[in-house]
Motif scaffolding. Structure first.
Motif, PDB file in Angstrom:
ATOM      1  N   LEU A 101       0.828  -1.206   0.000  1.00  0.00           N
ATOM      2  CA  LEU A 101       0.000   0.000   0.000  1.00  0.00           C
ATOM      3  C   LEU A 101       0.865   1.259   0.000  1.00  0.00           C
ATOM      4  O   LEU A 101       0.520   2.252  -0.643  1.00  0.00           O
ATOM      5  CB  LEU A 101      -0.934   0.012   1.204  1.00  0.00           C
ATOM      6  N   GLY A 102       1.980   1.221   0.692  1.00  0.00           N
ATOM      7  CA  GLY A 102       2.909   2.345   0.675  1.00  0.00           C
ATOM      8  C   GLY A 102       3.444   2.612  -0.721  1.00  0.00           C
ATOM      9  O   GLY A 102       3.574   3.769  -1.139  1.00  0.00           O
ATOM     10  N   LEU A 103       3.762   1.547  -1.455  1.00  0.00           N
ATOM     11  CA  LEU A 103       4.230   1.710  -2.833  1.00  0.00           C
ATOM     12  C   LEU A 103       3.138   2.289  -3.728  1.00  0.00           C
ATOM     13  O   LEU A 103       3.408   3.138  -4.582  1.00  0.00           O
ATOM     14  CB  LEU A 103       4.716   0.372  -3.390  1.00  0.00           C
ATOM     15  N   VAL A 104       1.908   1.842  -3.530  1.00  0.00           N
ATOM     16  CA  VAL A 104       0.798   2.376  -4.317  1.00  0.00           C
ATOM     17  C   VAL A 104       0.614   3.865  -4.028  1.00  0.00           C
ATOM     18  O   VAL A 104       0.418   4.675  -4.944  1.00  0.00           O
ATOM     19  CB  VAL A 104      -0.503   1.590  -4.033  1.00  0.00           C
ATOM     20  N   ILE A 105       0.690   4.248  -2.768  1.00  0.00           N
ATOM     21  CA  ILE A 105       0.552   5.658  -2.397  1.00  0.00           C
ATOM     22  C   ILE A 105       1.682   6.478  -2.992  1.00  0.00           C
ATOM     23  O   ILE A 105       1.463   7.569  -3.533  1.00  0.00           O
ATOM     24  CB  ILE A 105       0.497   5.808  -0.864  1.00  0.00           C
ATOM     25  N   TYR A 106       2.906   5.954  -2.925  1.00  0.00           N
ATOM     26  CA  TYR A 106       4.055   6.661  -3.479  1.00  0.00           C
ATOM     27  C   TYR A 106       3.882   6.888  -4.978  1.00  0.00           C
ATOM     28  O   TYR A 106       4.078   7.994  -5.482  1.00  0.00           O
ATOM     29  CB  TYR A 106       5.342   5.876  -3.214  1.00  0.00           C
ATOM     30  N   VAL A 107       3.503   5.851  -5.698  1.00  0.00           N
ATOM     31  CA  VAL A 107       3.337   5.965  -7.149  1.00  0.00           C
ATOM     32  C   VAL A 107       2.184   6.906  -7.485  1.00  0.00           C
ATOM     33  O   VAL A 107       2.295   7.741  -8.383  1.00  0.00           O
ATOM     34  CB  VAL A 107       3.124   4.570  -7.785  1.00  0.00           C
ATOM     35  N   SER A 108       1.078   6.790  -6.758  1.00  0.00           N
ATOM     36  CA  SER A 108      -0.066   7.645  -7.076  1.00  0.00           C
ATOM     37  C   SER A 108       0.210   9.108  -6.761  1.00  0.00           C
ATOM     38  O   SER A 108      -0.333   9.998  -7.411  1.00  0.00           O
ATOM     39  CB  SER A 108      -1.309   7.182  -6.329  1.00  0.00           C
ATOM     40  N   ASN A 109       1.050   9.396  -5.777  1.00  0.00           N
ATOM     41  CA  ASN A 109       1.384  10.785  -5.464  1.00  0.00           C
ATOM     42  C   ASN A 109       2.435  11.369  -6.392  1.00  0.00           C
ATOM     43  O   ASN A 109       2.443  12.571  -6.644  1.00  0.00           O
ATOM     44  CB  ASN A 109       1.881  10.909  -4.021  1.00  0.00           C
ATOM     45  N   ASN A 110       3.329  10.548  -6.926  1.00  0.00           N
ATOM     46  CA  ASN A 110       4.440  11.047  -7.718  1.00  0.00           C
ATOM     47  C   ASN A 110       4.280  10.886  -9.225  1.00  0.00           C
ATOM     48  O   ASN A 110       4.971  11.544  -9.986  1.00  0.00           O
ATOM     49  CB  ASN A 110       5.746  10.380  -7.281  1.00  0.00           C
TER      50      ASN A 110
END
Length: 116
Positions: A101-110
């Motif tokens: 989920l952290g990776l998904v958040i990182y990708v969706s924010n960047n």
């Protein structure tokens, strides 16, 4: 008399190409609150981690013979008791799902699509 909804072109409130009933969505009520996607994901995360803990607790509570201690990341060893296996399930699922989920958040924010 008209033959159907597509035959109505007399300015009866329908836009050209609109489906009858769309006007309901055009008049959205601003007072209605919806469950946001982030909250839904957090709730699902908590549910999945809780199920992992409950499953570990039940396996440990059954007292199945021959269970060996389990190690979390080679750092912490949990005995095959109800509390030990529940903690192992919560930590394992929490970390594994949390990293994804952290990776998904990182990708969706960047990497946001600028076209939308």
């Amino acid at each position: 008399m008209s033959d159907g909804p597509e035959a109505s072109t007399d300015g009866g409130g329908n836009r050209e190409g609109a489906v009858p009933g769309d006007e309901v969505w055009d008049e959205a009520d601003e007072d209605v609150s919806t469950l946001g996607g982030k909250w839904l994901i957090l709730v699902l995360y908590a549910v999945v981690v809780s199920i992992a803990g409950l499953t570990g607790f039940l396996i440990g509570a059954l007292g199945i013979r021959g269970l060996r201690p389990v190690t979390f990341l080679g750092l912490i060893t949990f005995q095959p008791t109800a509390v030990g296996l529940a903690a192992y399930g919560v930590l394992t699922m929490g970390l594994g799902l949390g990293v994804m989920l952290g990776l998904v958040i990182y990708v969706s924010n960047n990497y946001v699509d600028e076209d939308t």
